[in-house]
Design a protein around this motif. Structure first.
Motif, PDB file in Angstrom:
ATOM      1  N   GLY A 132       0.792  -1.214   0.000  1.00  0.00           N
ATOM      2  CA  GLY A 132       0.000   0.000   0.000  1.00  0.00           C
ATOM      3  C   GLY A 132       0.825   1.264   0.000  1.00  0.00           C
ATOM      4  N   ASN A 133       2.156   1.092   0.057  1.00  0.00           N
ATOM      5  CA  ASN A 133       3.004   2.272   0.167  1.00  0.00           C
ATOM      6  C   ASN A 133       4.439   1.876  -0.113  1.00  0.00           C
ATOM      7  OD1 ASN A 133       3.839   4.878   0.687  1.00  0.00           O
ATOM      8  ND2 ASN A 133       2.838   5.022   2.675  1.00  0.00           N
ATOM      9  N   TRP A 134       5.312   2.855  -0.032  1.00  0.00           N
ATOM     10  CA  TRP A 134       6.758   2.667  -0.094  1.00  0.00           C
ATOM     11  C   TRP A 134       7.329   3.340   1.133  1.00  0.00           C
ATOM     12  CZ3 TRP A 134      10.616   5.732  -3.511  1.00  0.00           C
ATOM     13  CH2 TRP A 134      11.848   5.068  -3.557  1.00  0.00           C
ATOM     14  N   PHE A 141      -0.129   5.028  -2.289  1.00  0.00           N
ATOM     15  CA  PHE A 141      -1.155   4.634  -3.247  1.00  0.00           C
ATOM     16  C   PHE A 141      -2.527   5.134  -2.812  1.00  0.00           C
ATOM     17  CE2 PHE A 141      -4.179   1.127  -4.513  1.00  0.00           C
ATOM     18  CZ  PHE A 141      -4.285   1.526  -5.843  1.00  0.00           C
ATOM     19  N   ASN A 142      -3.252   5.723  -3.731  1.00  0.00           N
ATOM     20  CA  ASN A 142      -4.639   6.122  -3.503  1.00  0.00           C
ATOM     21  C   ASN A 142      -5.546   5.126  -4.214  1.00  0.00           C
ATOM     22  OD1 ASN A 142      -3.830   8.361  -2.060  1.00  0.00           O
ATOM     23  ND2 ASN A 142      -3.903   9.722  -3.828  1.00  0.00           N
ATOM     24  N   GLY A 143      -6.123   4.228  -3.454  1.00  0.00           N
ATOM     25  CA  GLY A 143      -6.972   3.208  -4.046  1.00  0.00           C
ATOM     26  C   GLY A 143      -7.229   2.087  -3.057  1.00  0.00           C
ATOM     27  N   LYS A 144      -7.642   0.952  -3.573  1.00  0.00           N
ATOM     28  CA  LYS A 144      -8.000  -0.193  -2.742  1.00  0.00           C
ATOM     29  C   LYS A 144      -7.133  -1.384  -3.122  1.00  0.00           C
ATOM     30  CE  LYS A 144     -12.788   1.448  -2.933  1.00  0.00           C
ATOM     31  NZ  LYS A 144     -12.533   2.404  -4.053  1.00  0.00           N
ATOM     32  N   LEU A 145      -6.883  -2.253  -2.137  1.00  0.00           N
ATOM     33  CA  LEU A 145      -6.090  -3.454  -2.334  1.00  0.00           C
ATOM     34  C   LEU A 145      -6.769  -4.619  -1.620  1.00  0.00           C
ATOM     35  CD1 LEU A 145      -2.630  -1.871  -1.471  1.00  0.00           C
ATOM     36  CD2 LEU A 145      -3.352  -2.561  -3.760  1.00  0.00           C
ATOM     37  N   LYS A 146      -6.624  -5.806  -2.175  1.00  0.00           N
ATOM     38  CA  LYS A 146      -7.160  -6.993  -1.502  1.00  0.00           C
ATOM     39  C   LYS A 146      -6.444  -8.236  -2.023  1.00  0.00           C
ATOM     40  CE  LYS A 146     -11.072  -7.856  -4.668  1.00  0.00           C
ATOM     41  NZ  LYS A 146     -12.539  -8.043  -4.771  1.00  0.00           N
ATOM     42  N   GLU A 147      -6.545  -9.302  -1.244  1.00  0.00           N
ATOM     43  CA  GLU A 147      -6.139 -10.654  -1.625  1.00  0.00           C
ATOM     44  C   GLU A 147      -4.700 -10.723  -2.131  1.00  0.00           C
ATOM     45  OE1 GLU A 147      -9.039 -13.084  -3.716  1.00  0.00           O
ATOM     46  OE2 GLU A 147     -10.548 -11.535  -3.366  1.00  0.00           O
ATOM     47  N   LEU A 148      -3.764 -10.537  -1.218  1.00  0.00           N
ATOM     48  CA  LEU A 148      -2.342 -10.657  -1.531  1.00  0.00           C
ATOM     49  C   LEU A 148      -1.909 -12.114  -1.418  1.00  0.00           C
ATOM     50  CD1 LEU A 148       0.491  -9.379  -1.975  1.00  0.00           C
ATOM     51  CD2 LEU A 148       0.623  -9.137   0.520  1.00  0.00           C
ATOM     52  N   ALA A 149      -1.277 -12.625  -2.473  1.00  0.00           N
ATOM     53  CA  ALA A 149      -0.784 -14.009  -2.483  1.00  0.00           C
ATOM     54  C   ALA A 149       0.702 -14.016  -2.812  1.00  0.00           C
ATOM     55  CB  ALA A 149      -1.547 -14.846  -3.500  1.00  0.00           C
ATOM     56  N   ILE A 150       1.481 -14.746  -2.025  1.00  0.00           N
ATOM     57  CA  ILE A 150       2.926 -14.853  -2.187  1.00  0.00           C
ATOM     58  C   ILE A 150       3.271 -16.322  -2.424  1.00  0.00           C
ATOM     59  CG2 ILE A 150       5.174 -14.352  -1.173  1.00  0.00           C
ATOM     60  CD1 ILE A 150       3.537 -11.854  -1.465  1.00  0.00           C
ATOM     61  N   TRP A 151       4.013 -16.594  -3.511  1.00  0.00           N
ATOM     62  CA  TRP A 151       4.322 -17.969  -3.904  1.00  0.00           C
ATOM     63  C   TRP A 151       5.832 -18.180  -3.964  1.00  0.00           C
ATOM     64  CZ3 TRP A 151       0.274 -21.365  -5.052  1.00  0.00           C
ATOM     65  CH2 TRP A 151      -0.991 -20.774  -5.201  1.00  0.00           C
ATOM     66  N   THR A 152       6.292 -19.351  -3.566  1.00  0.00           N
ATOM     67  CA  THR A 152       7.699 -19.706  -3.701  1.00  0.00           C
ATOM     68  C   THR A 152       8.001 -20.268  -5.083  1.00  0.00           C
ATOM     69  OG1 THR A 152       7.288 -21.909  -2.771  1.00  0.00           O
ATOM     70  CG2 THR A 152       7.963 -20.167  -1.240  1.00  0.00           C
ATOM     71  N   SER A 153       6.973 -20.523  -5.878  1.00  0.00           N
ATOM     72  CA  SER A 153       7.131 -21.061  -7.226  1.00  0.00           C
ATOM     73  C   SER A 153       6.747 -20.009  -8.263  1.00  0.00           C
ATOM     74  CB  SER A 153       6.258 -22.305  -7.407  1.00  0.00           C
ATOM     75  OG  SER A 153       4.899 -21.987  -7.143  1.00  0.00           O
ATOM     76  N   ALA A 154       7.298 -20.156  -9.449  1.00  0.00           N
ATOM     77  CA  ALA A 154       6.928 -19.281 -10.562  1.00  0.00           C
ATOM     78  C   ALA A 154       5.614 -19.794 -11.160  1.00  0.00           C
ATOM     79  CB  ALA A 154       8.025 -19.273 -11.627  1.00  0.00           C
ATOM     80  N   ARG A 155       4.571 -18.994 -11.068  1.00  0.00           N
ATOM     81  CA  ARG A 155       3.266 -19.417 -11.558  1.00  0.00           C
ATOM     82  C   ARG A 155       3.178 -19.250 -13.063  1.00  0.00           C
ATOM     83  NH1 ARG A 155       0.470 -22.341  -8.323  1.00  0.00           N
ATOM     84  NH2 ARG A 155      -1.553 -21.368  -8.695  1.00  0.00           N
ATOM     85  N   MET A 214      -8.799   2.313   7.113  1.00  0.00           N
ATOM     86  CA  MET A 214      -9.730   2.467   6.005  1.00  0.00           C
ATOM     87  C   MET A 214     -10.109   1.101   5.439  1.00  0.00           C
ATOM     88  SD  MET A 214      -9.547   4.732   2.500  1.00  0.00           S
ATOM     89  CE  MET A 214      -9.956   6.280   3.277  1.00  0.00           C
ATOM     90  N   TRP A 215     -11.026   0.425   6.074  1.00  0.00           N
ATOM     91  CA  TRP A 215     -11.623  -0.797   5.544  1.00  0.00           C
ATOM     92  C   TRP A 215     -12.752  -0.430   4.596  1.00  0.00           C
ATOM     93  CZ3 TRP A 215      -9.748  -5.578   6.053  1.00  0.00           C
ATOM     94  CH2 TRP A 215      -8.870  -5.855   7.108  1.00  0.00           C
ATOM     95  N   VAL A 216     -12.872  -1.183   3.514  1.00  0.00           N
ATOM     96  CA  VAL A 216     -13.996  -1.019   2.589  1.00  0.00           C
ATOM     97  C   VAL A 216     -14.859  -2.249   2.716  1.00  0.00           C
ATOM     98  CG1 VAL A 216     -14.690  -0.754   0.194  1.00  0.00           C
ATOM     99  CG2 VAL A 216     -12.641   0.414   1.046  1.00  0.00           C
ATOM    100  N   VAL A 217     -16.068  -2.071   3.170  1.00  0.00           N
ATOM    101  CA  VAL A 217     -16.976  -3.197   3.391  1.00  0.00           C
ATOM    102  C   VAL A 217     -17.837  -3.378   2.149  1.00  0.00           C
ATOM    103  CG1 VAL A 217     -18.772  -4.143   4.849  1.00  0.00           C
ATOM    104  CG2 VAL A 217     -16.978  -2.727   5.853  1.00  0.00           C
ATOM    105  N   SER A 218     -17.770  -4.545   1.534  1.00  0.00           N
ATOM    106  CA  SER A 218     -18.544  -4.796   0.310  1.00  0.00           C
ATOM    107  C   SER A 218     -19.807  -5.576   0.646  1.00  0.00           C
ATOM    108  CB  SER A 218     -17.686  -5.580  -0.684  1.00  0.00           C
ATOM    109  OG  SER A 218     -17.284  -6.815  -0.132  1.00  0.00           O
TER     110      SER A 218
END
Length: 218
Positions: A132-134, A141-155, A214-218
């Protein structure tokens, strides 16, 4: 200028090969906009693992290392002249294959700017990971983010396309962490296997936030 971010563990993406997330900018990107960073593991020159930003040209740029130490890196970008619409969700992935190098995918579509020299994966250590930032609030960042996935393999591309609508179980091969971001309140996010947590930090709390976040409830 929200300045919200999630602080993840030190060296969190070190040793991994694919990072994916949903991103929704508030404003349509354009040539001449202010730069906005929304993911990074970045400290000094020798600790630049990766950073992701909507560039001042309006495209998405991702920095990836080409060695395990030193200031060796390449930059890959989304397709030139194709901007991101404000208020629209995009599934962004970067995969670093040990043979073919770095490829960026936007909604499962491989972008033309690939980099065959980036075969080491996200290899460097020594830096904090921020979603969300540096390091500086001035490029948040001005916007929304969700569902972060981190993989040890190259997808692969087909795997990334299936990831877009996947219901994760936590037992997927190569999945280091997946944060569904469905908590809806509080200042902590939890990965699906309850191994890793991220701390939400905001520099601009208002009464309209939920628990000062800042949670966005859907």
């Amino acid at each position: 200028t929200y300045g919200d971010r999630v602080d993840l563990p030190l060296n969190f993406v070190t040793g991994t090969r694919t990072i994916s997330m949903w991103v929704n900018p508030d404003v349509t990107t354009f040539n001449g906009q202010s730069r906005q960073f929304f993911f990074s593991q970045y400290a000094s020159s020798n600790q630049r693992t990766t950073y992701w930003e909507f560039r001042d040209t309006g495209v998405l740029r991702v920095y990836v290392p080409t060695s395990t130490s030193g200031n060796n890196f390449v930059l890959i970008e989304s397709n030139a002249g194709v901007y991101f619409n404000g208020g629209q969700w995009y599934y962004i992935s970067v995969s670093l294959d040990s043979s073919t190098g770095a490829t960026m995918y936007v909604d499962g579509v491989a972008q033309t700017n690939t980099e065959p020299t980036a075969t080491f994966g996200f290899t460097r250590s020594g830096a904090n990971t921020e979603w969300g930032n540096w390091s500086t609030q001035t490029k948040a960042f001005n916007g929304k983010l969700k569902e972060l996935a981190i993989w040890t393999s190259a997808r692969t591309q087909s795997e990334i396309v299936s990831d877009m609508t996947r219901v994760y179980t936590g037992s997927e091969t190569g999945l280091k962490a997946y944060f569904p971001t469905t908590e809806g309140s509080g200042s902590v996010i939890q990965d699906i296997n309850s191994v890793y947590t991220g701390s939400i930090v905001t520099t601009n709390p208002t009464p309209n936030y939920i628990d000062d976040v800042m949670w966005v409830v859907s």
